[in-house]
Design a protein around this motif. Structure first.
Motif, PDB file in Angstrom:
ATOM      1  N   LEU A 134      67.066  75.114  -0.529  1.00  0.00           N
ATOM      2  CA  LEU A 134      66.249  74.093  -1.255  1.00  0.00           C
ATOM      3  C   LEU A 134      66.655  73.101  -1.957  1.00  0.00           C
ATOM      4  N   LEU A 135      67.447  73.261  -2.889  1.00  0.00           N
ATOM      5  CA  LEU A 135      67.908  72.107  -3.689  1.00  0.00           C
ATOM      6  C   LEU A 135      68.683  71.150  -2.901  1.00  0.00           C
ATOM      7  N   ASP A 136      69.357  71.673  -1.723  1.00  0.00           N
ATOM      8  CA  ASP A 136      69.967  70.425  -0.733  1.00  0.00           C
ATOM      9  C   ASP A 136      68.954  69.779   0.022  1.00  0.00           C
ATOM     10  N   GLY A 137      67.786  70.247  -0.174  1.00  0.00           N
ATOM     11  CA  GLY A 137      66.409  69.474   0.841  1.00  0.00           C
ATOM     12  C   GLY A 137      66.601  70.189   2.260  1.00  0.00           C
ATOM     13  N   LEU A 138      66.986  71.500   2.272  1.00  0.00           N
ATOM     14  CA  LEU A 138      66.682  71.914   3.556  1.00  0.00           C
ATOM     15  C   LEU A 138      65.574  72.853   3.495  1.00  0.00           C
ATOM     16  N   SER A 139      65.183  73.444   4.641  1.00  0.00           N
ATOM     17  CA  SER A 139      64.180  74.417   4.877  1.00  0.00           C
ATOM     18  C   SER A 139      64.703  75.880   4.540  1.00  0.00           C
ATOM     19  N   LEU A 140      63.901  76.836   3.931  1.00  0.00           N
ATOM     20  CA  LEU A 140      64.362  77.945   3.486  1.00  0.00           C
ATOM     21  C   LEU A 140      64.544  78.838   4.702  1.00  0.00           C
ATOM     22  N   GLU A 141      64.000  78.462   5.860  1.00  0.00           N
ATOM     23  CA  GLU A 141      64.014  79.118   7.085  1.00  0.00           C
ATOM     24  C   GLU A 141      65.104  78.675   7.911  1.00  0.00           C
ATOM     25  N   GLN A 142      66.278  78.556   7.599  1.00  0.00           N
ATOM     26  CA  GLN A 142      67.254  77.935   8.533  1.00  0.00           C
ATOM     27  C   GLN A 142      67.597  79.112   9.615  1.00  0.00           C
ATOM     28  N   LYS A 143      67.509  78.174  10.706  1.00  0.00           N
ATOM     29  CA  LYS A 143      67.550  79.118  12.014  1.00  0.00           C
ATOM     30  C   LYS A 143      69.181  79.189  12.289  1.00  0.00           C
TER      31      LYS A 143
ATOM     32  N   MET B 273      62.389  68.578  -8.844  1.00  0.00           N
ATOM     33  CA  MET B 273      62.145  69.790  -9.072  1.00  0.00           C
ATOM     34  C   MET B 273      62.678  70.129 -10.341  1.00  0.00           C
ATOM     35  N   LYS B 274      61.919  70.924 -11.090  1.00  0.00           N
ATOM     36  CA  LYS B 274      62.416  71.324 -12.273  1.00  0.00           C
ATOM     37  C   LYS B 274      62.377  73.053 -12.306  1.00  0.00           C
ATOM     38  N   ILE B 275      63.358  73.467 -12.785  1.00  0.00           N
ATOM     39  CA  ILE B 275      63.533  75.109 -13.008  1.00  0.00           C
ATOM     40  C   ILE B 275      63.793  75.161 -14.375  1.00  0.00           C
TER      41      ILE B 275
ATOM     42  N   LEU C  14      66.697  73.905 -18.780  1.00  0.00           N
ATOM     43  CA  LEU C  14      65.982  72.956 -17.668  1.00  0.00           C
ATOM     44  C   LEU C  14      66.717  72.344 -16.884  1.00  0.00           C
ATOM     45  N   TYR C  15      66.853  72.858 -15.740  1.00  0.00           N
ATOM     46  CA  TYR C  15      67.428  72.057 -14.652  1.00  0.00           C
ATOM     47  C   TYR C  15      66.548  71.195 -13.849  1.00  0.00           C
ATOM     48  N   TYR C  16      66.853  69.631 -13.562  1.00  0.00           N
ATOM     49  CA  TYR C  16      66.076  69.054 -13.016  1.00  0.00           C
ATOM     50  C   TYR C  16      66.968  68.550 -11.676  1.00  0.00           C
ATOM     51  N   ARG C  17      66.284  68.473 -10.609  1.00  0.00           N
ATOM     52  CA  ARG C  17      67.030  67.859  -9.426  1.00  0.00           C
ATOM     53  C   ARG C  17      65.903  66.927  -8.696  1.00  0.00           C
ATOM     54  N   ARG C  18      66.581  65.896  -8.238  1.00  0.00           N
ATOM     55  CA  ARG C  18      65.630  64.868  -7.592  1.00  0.00           C
ATOM     56  C   ARG C  18      66.421  64.584  -6.253  1.00  0.00           C
ATOM     57  N   LEU C  19      66.140  64.468  -4.969  1.00  0.00           N
ATOM     58  CA  LEU C  19      66.664  64.203  -3.694  1.00  0.00           C
ATOM     59  C   LEU C  19      66.850  62.505  -3.755  1.00  0.00           C
TER      60      LEU C  19
END
Length: 65
Positions: free
Chosen positions: A44-53, A1-3, A13-18
């Motif tokens: 999102l950057l930790d690899g989790l869903s945006l819809e955390q239950k 992911m690039k921001i 430029l932020y770059y994140r790769r899981l």
């Protein structure tokens, strides 16, 4: 992911790769840009869903004396 972020006089430029897995990007994004909170960005950057239950409720700082 690039921001790409503009910061007053230049870009960051932020770059994140899981290491394992994929980013859980929302699939229903037909209405234009997606607006998320800083908390959702961390998920999102930790690899989790945006819809955390089962996410913890947001904590606001208070002074306790």
């Amino acid at each position: 992911m690039k921001i790409l972020q503009w910061d007053h006089n230049g870009f960051w430029l932020y770059y994140r790769r899981l290491e394992r897995g994929n980013f859980h990007w929302p699939s229903d994004n037909n209405s234009g840009p997606l607006k998320i909170s800083p908390r959702q960005l961390r998920w999102l950057l930790d690899g989790l869903s945006l819809e955390q239950k089962q996410a913890h409720p947001v904590v606001t700082a208070r002074t306790v004396i």
